[in-house]
Structure formats: C-alpha cells, structure tokens
Design a protein around this motif. Structure first.
Motif, PDB file in Angstrom:
ATOM      1  N   THR A 242     -60.725  58.256  13.200  1.00  0.00           N
ATOM      2  CA  THR A 242     -61.536  57.367  13.841  1.00  0.00           C
ATOM      3  C   THR A 242     -62.158  58.407  14.822  1.00  0.00           C
ATOM      4  N   ILE A 243     -63.473  58.736  14.834  1.00  0.00           N
ATOM      5  CA  ILE A 243     -64.262  59.555  15.288  1.00  0.00           C
ATOM      6  C   ILE A 243     -65.320  58.927  16.478  1.00  0.00           C
ATOM      7  N   PRO A 244     -65.039  59.077  17.917  1.00  0.00           N
ATOM      8  CA  PRO A 244     -65.654  58.690  18.939  1.00  0.00           C
ATOM      9  C   PRO A 244     -67.127  59.185  18.623  1.00  0.00           C
ATOM     10  N   ALA A 245     -67.996  58.039  18.450  1.00  0.00           N
ATOM     11  CA  ALA A 245     -69.391  58.130  18.110  1.00  0.00           C
ATOM     12  C   ALA A 245     -70.286  58.130  19.196  1.00  0.00           C
ATOM     13  N   ASP A 246     -70.012  57.722  20.313  1.00  0.00           N
ATOM     14  CA  ASP A 246     -71.164  57.392  21.028  1.00  0.00           C
ATOM     15  C   ASP A 246     -71.893  58.613  21.459  1.00  0.00           C
ATOM     16  N   ASN A 247     -71.133  59.711  21.613  1.00  0.00           N
ATOM     17  CA  ASN A 247     -71.813  61.244  21.938  1.00  0.00           C
ATOM     18  C   ASN A 247     -72.009  61.740  20.512  1.00  0.00           C
ATOM     19  N   LYS A 248     -73.281  61.985  19.975  1.00  0.00           N
ATOM     20  CA  LYS A 248     -73.392  62.384  18.749  1.00  0.00           C
ATOM     21  C   LYS A 248     -72.811  64.240  18.619  1.00  0.00           C
ATOM     22  N   PRO A 249     -73.296  64.910  19.518  1.00  0.00           N
ATOM     23  CA  PRO A 249     -72.927  66.320  19.528  1.00  0.00           C
ATOM     24  C   PRO A 249     -71.533  66.389  19.500  1.00  0.00           C
ATOM     25  N   LEU A 250     -70.898  65.717  20.214  1.00  0.00           N
ATOM     26  CA  LEU A 250     -69.408  65.961  20.021  1.00  0.00           C
ATOM     27  C   LEU A 250     -68.864  65.363  18.848  1.00  0.00           C
ATOM     28  N   ALA A 251     -69.313  64.361  18.668  1.00  0.00           N
ATOM     29  CA  ALA A 251     -68.765  63.730  17.132  1.00  0.00           C
ATOM     30  C   ALA A 251     -69.091  64.477  15.962  1.00  0.00           C
ATOM     31  N   ARG A 252     -69.961  65.389  15.982  1.00  0.00           N
ATOM     32  CA  ARG A 252     -70.124  66.176  15.039  1.00  0.00           C
ATOM     33  C   ARG A 252     -69.165  67.275  14.897  1.00  0.00           C
ATOM     34  N   TYR A 253     -68.937  67.948  16.185  1.00  0.00           N
ATOM     35  CA  TYR A 253     -68.215  69.044  16.407  1.00  0.00           C
ATOM     36  C   TYR A 253     -66.696  68.751  16.120  1.00  0.00           C
ATOM     37  N   ILE A 254     -66.207  67.314  16.545  1.00  0.00           N
ATOM     38  CA  ILE A 254     -64.906  66.942  16.218  1.00  0.00           C
ATOM     39  C   ILE A 254     -64.727  66.812  14.552  1.00  0.00           C
ATOM     40  N   VAL A 255     -65.794  66.272  13.847  1.00  0.00           N
ATOM     41  CA  VAL A 255     -65.638  66.350  12.478  1.00  0.00           C
ATOM     42  C   VAL A 255     -65.477  67.730  11.879  1.00  0.00           C
ATOM     43  N   ALA A 256     -66.331  68.654  12.274  1.00  0.00           N
ATOM     44  CA  ALA A 256     -66.261  70.030  11.763  1.00  0.00           C
ATOM     45  C   ALA A 256     -65.004  70.472  12.003  1.00  0.00           C
ATOM     46  N   LYS A 257     -64.476  70.421  13.050  1.00  0.00           N
ATOM     47  CA  LYS A 257     -63.109  71.037  13.607  1.00  0.00           C
ATOM     48  C   LYS A 257     -62.333  70.364  12.852  1.00  0.00           C
ATOM     49  N   THR A 258     -62.254  69.155  12.701  1.00  0.00           N
ATOM     50  CA  THR A 258     -60.990  68.606  11.672  1.00  0.00           C
ATOM     51  C   THR A 258     -61.210  69.014  10.345  1.00  0.00           C
ATOM     52  N   LEU A 259     -62.236  69.263   9.852  1.00  0.00           N
ATOM     53  CA  LEU A 259     -62.286  69.944   8.332  1.00  0.00           C
ATOM     54  C   LEU A 259     -61.849  71.411   8.543  1.00  0.00           C
ATOM     55  N   LEU A 260     -62.316  71.996   9.427  1.00  0.00           N
ATOM     56  CA  LEU A 260     -61.784  73.399   9.483  1.00  0.00           C
ATOM     57  C   LEU A 260     -60.267  73.594   9.784  1.00  0.00           C
ATOM     58  N   ASP A 261     -59.702  73.016  10.835  1.00  0.00           N
ATOM     59  CA  ASP A 261     -58.305  72.817  10.957  1.00  0.00           C
ATOM     60  C   ASP A 261     -57.615  72.309   9.787  1.00  0.00           C
ATOM     61  N   THR A 262     -57.742  71.440   9.029  1.00  0.00           N
ATOM     62  CA  THR A 262     -56.897  71.151   8.001  1.00  0.00           C
ATOM     63  C   THR A 262     -57.005  72.075   6.776  1.00  0.00           C
ATOM     64  N   LEU A 263     -58.264  72.443   6.354  1.00  0.00           N
ATOM     65  CA  LEU A 263     -58.490  73.260   5.300  1.00  0.00           C
ATOM     66  C   LEU A 263     -57.760  74.569   5.671  1.00  0.00           C
ATOM     67  N   LYS A 264     -57.915  74.936   6.803  1.00  0.00           N
ATOM     68  CA  LYS A 264     -57.068  76.434   7.079  1.00  0.00           C
ATOM     69  C   LYS A 264     -55.780  76.345   6.841  1.00  0.00           C
ATOM     70  N   THR A 265     -55.102  75.092   6.465  1.00  0.00           N
ATOM     71  CA  THR A 265     -53.456  74.979   6.208  1.00  0.00           C
ATOM     72  C   THR A 265     -53.381  75.305   4.946  1.00  0.00           C
ATOM     73  N   TYR A 266     -54.373  75.280   4.000  1.00  0.00           N
ATOM     74  CA  TYR A 266     -54.083  75.487   2.470  1.00  0.00           C
ATOM     75  C   TYR A 266     -54.102  76.991   2.384  1.00  0.00           C
ATOM     76  N   SER A 267     -52.862  77.613   2.592  1.00  0.00           N
ATOM     77  CA  SER A 267     -53.036  79.092   2.506  1.00  0.00           C
ATOM     78  C   SER A 267     -53.075  79.705   1.139  1.00  0.00           C
ATOM     79  N   ASP A 268     -52.998  78.728  -0.108  1.00  0.00           N
ATOM     80  CA  ASP A 268     -53.277  79.364  -1.122  1.00  0.00           C
ATOM     81  C   ASP A 268     -54.818  79.431  -1.643  1.00  0.00           C
ATOM     82  N   ILE A 269     -55.725  79.025  -0.542  1.00  0.00           N
ATOM     83  CA  ILE A 269     -57.205  78.912  -1.030  1.00  0.00           C
ATOM     84  C   ILE A 269     -57.348  80.371  -0.744  1.00  0.00           C
TER      85      ILE A 269
END
Length: 292
Positions: A242-269
C-alpha cells in the motif's frame, strides 16, 4: 536523503485501509525526492538488462488505485530509463466482446511478460473483484453458467474468485514470474483536489469524465472492496504494497525503491558466462576484427 525501509508498506497481516497512510512524511522537498528517483530508476534500468540476459525470470508489476491516484504518471516516471524492448505496459479497460468470450483471466494471461522482460498492468485482473463487485451487473456480461441475475452473485462467488486469483499468481510465481502488486493509496480529499485541477486547467480537461464524480460517490464501497481483495490475496510470492499516494514524487520513489530492494535479493540474476569455446578464442576474434 533519509533511508526508507520499503517493508513497512508490504501487507503481511490483515490490514484496515483506514489505518494505512495516504501521506508519508520524510521531511524532504520534492526536488530531492525526484533526484533519488532518477538514481534508483537508472539502477533498475541496468538490472533490467541483466534480467534480460539471464532470461529465467519475468517481472509482473500490478498497479491499482482509485481514479487520479497517479497510475499513468507512475509508469512514465519509474520506468523512464528502461530499454523499451524489455518492458511492456498493458492498460485494461472495459472487456471487449472477444475478451468476454473467454474466462475473465484470459486477457490478463495472454498479456503476461516473457522471461527476461518486465510487464506492467495498469489496472489488473483485480478489476474483476473490484469494479465488478461495486457494479455486479457487469458480471452478467461474462455469461457464466448458473449466473442469471445479480441475486446469484453471493459471497461464495467472490471467495471463489479470490481463490482463483491466488492460484493464478501461485502458478506464475512457481514458473519464474516475480510479482509486485501496488495499491496507490489516495485520500478522498486529495482525489477531490486532483479532479478540480482537471476542471480548472484547460490542458487537463481531456482527463475528466462526469463518470469520475459518479464513481467518487461510491468511495466507501470501493475502499471496502480493495481492503478485502488485498487481505485475501497478499501472499509472500505475490505481496501487496500500500503506497501513500497523496504525494506523487514520493509515491514514485517508494515504488521504484521497492522494486530495486526486492530484485537485488535475487542473487542468481546475473549475466550468463560466455561459452568456454568462445571464451578460448576471444583474442583471435579481436585479431580478425583489427586486421580487417
């Protein structure tokens, strides 16, 4: 900028949407947040190249939210540095006659990303337990055996759909698709402000529809449907955020960081190694080119 732990937005237990933030204050101005987004999406772009070369995982990103939540601009800004060949966006609107001739998941299944690619669903298969639940008469267009009127659509019907969606996502995850589901959590007050901006700025008039105001009157019902859908379908292999969406720039950053943080855990990629035979002759290949 202050580090954000994106795990706090992940739905791991039963939630009440009313208790989840629509505005997240990190005490930074939008310019600084936008700079962090630029850095993060460049890293995502590089990771995308690696994922493509690796060729064993697909990434499915599902984005849901009320009207004006910022879905379109989210996609534009977060994925700006991706190679266009490696990402495909699908916006699901009212089902066509062809789509209604199949089961409700069919049009989503054929739009799934191939291994090595990112797929973005702008509105998703969850519309089938959200807008159809607020407007159950839409279900009648699916011509489902045993469903003759809205009176035939009971809680068991929706529970079956939640189970079907969970099974669908479980199947995808077990076959190499990494799933992210983002609910852009917007406040009713902020939606009002954004709708007013659409009416007040001539260049944004095209975005406005009187239907937006009709749907706004059903706000509480939509929130209840979102809450149940999120609670019944957030799984470790296919989590909701659930992404706080009242502030658009911050919402975009949180989504991007969530993707990066999670995908970096796949050490086999990682990029595949060159074939040993090719590697053994690299110098001769270089020599051939230099001597042309």
């Amino acid at each position: 900028m202050k580090e954000i732990n994106t795990d706090i937005f992940k739905v791991e237990n039963t939630i009440k949407l009313a208790d989840r933030q629509t505005r997240f204050d990190i005490q930074e101005d939008d310019k600084k947040v936008e700079n962090e987004l630029k850095k993060t999406r460049k890293k995502l772009g590089k990771l995308q190249d690696t994922l493509y070369a690796h060729g064993k995982y697909a990434v499915l990103i599902c984005i849901q939210g009320m009207d004006t939540a910022g879905k379109d601009s989210m996609i534009r800004e977060v994925f700006k540095d991706f190679n266009s060949r490696g990402v495909v966006v699908h916006s699901f609107k009212v089902p066509t006659p062809l789509e209604l001739g199949h089961d409700y998941l069919w049009r989503h299944y054929i739009a799934l990303p191939a291994k090595g690619k990112f797929g973005i669903f702008n509105r998703t298969h969850y519309e089938n337990v959200l807008v159809t639940r607020v407007h159950p008469e839409y279900i009648l267009g699916e011509n489902i055996p045993g469903i003759h009127s809205v009176n035939d659509i009971d809680q068991n019907f929706w529970d079956d759909r939640f189970e079907q969606i969970n099974n669908f996502e479980d199947h995808l995850a077990k076959n190499g698709t990494i799933i992210f589901k983002f609910f852009l959590h917007l406040s009713k007050e902020e939606q009002k402000n954004r709708l007013l901006r659409r009416l007040e700025k001539e260049e944004k008039h095209w975005k406005f529809s009187p239907g937006d105001l009709k749907e706004r009157k059903l706000w509480d019902k939509y929130q209840a449907c979102y809450q149940e859908a999120i609670n019944k379908t957030s799984r470790e292999h296919a989590p909701w955020f659930t992404i706080p969406a009242d502030n658009k720039p911050l919402a975009r950053y949180i989504v991007a960081k969530t993707l990066l943080d999670t995908l970096k855990t796949y050490s086999d990629i990682k990029e595949p190694d060159l074939d040993d035979k090719i590697k053994a002759h690299l110098e001769s290949y270089k020599k051939q080119l230099r001597e042309e």
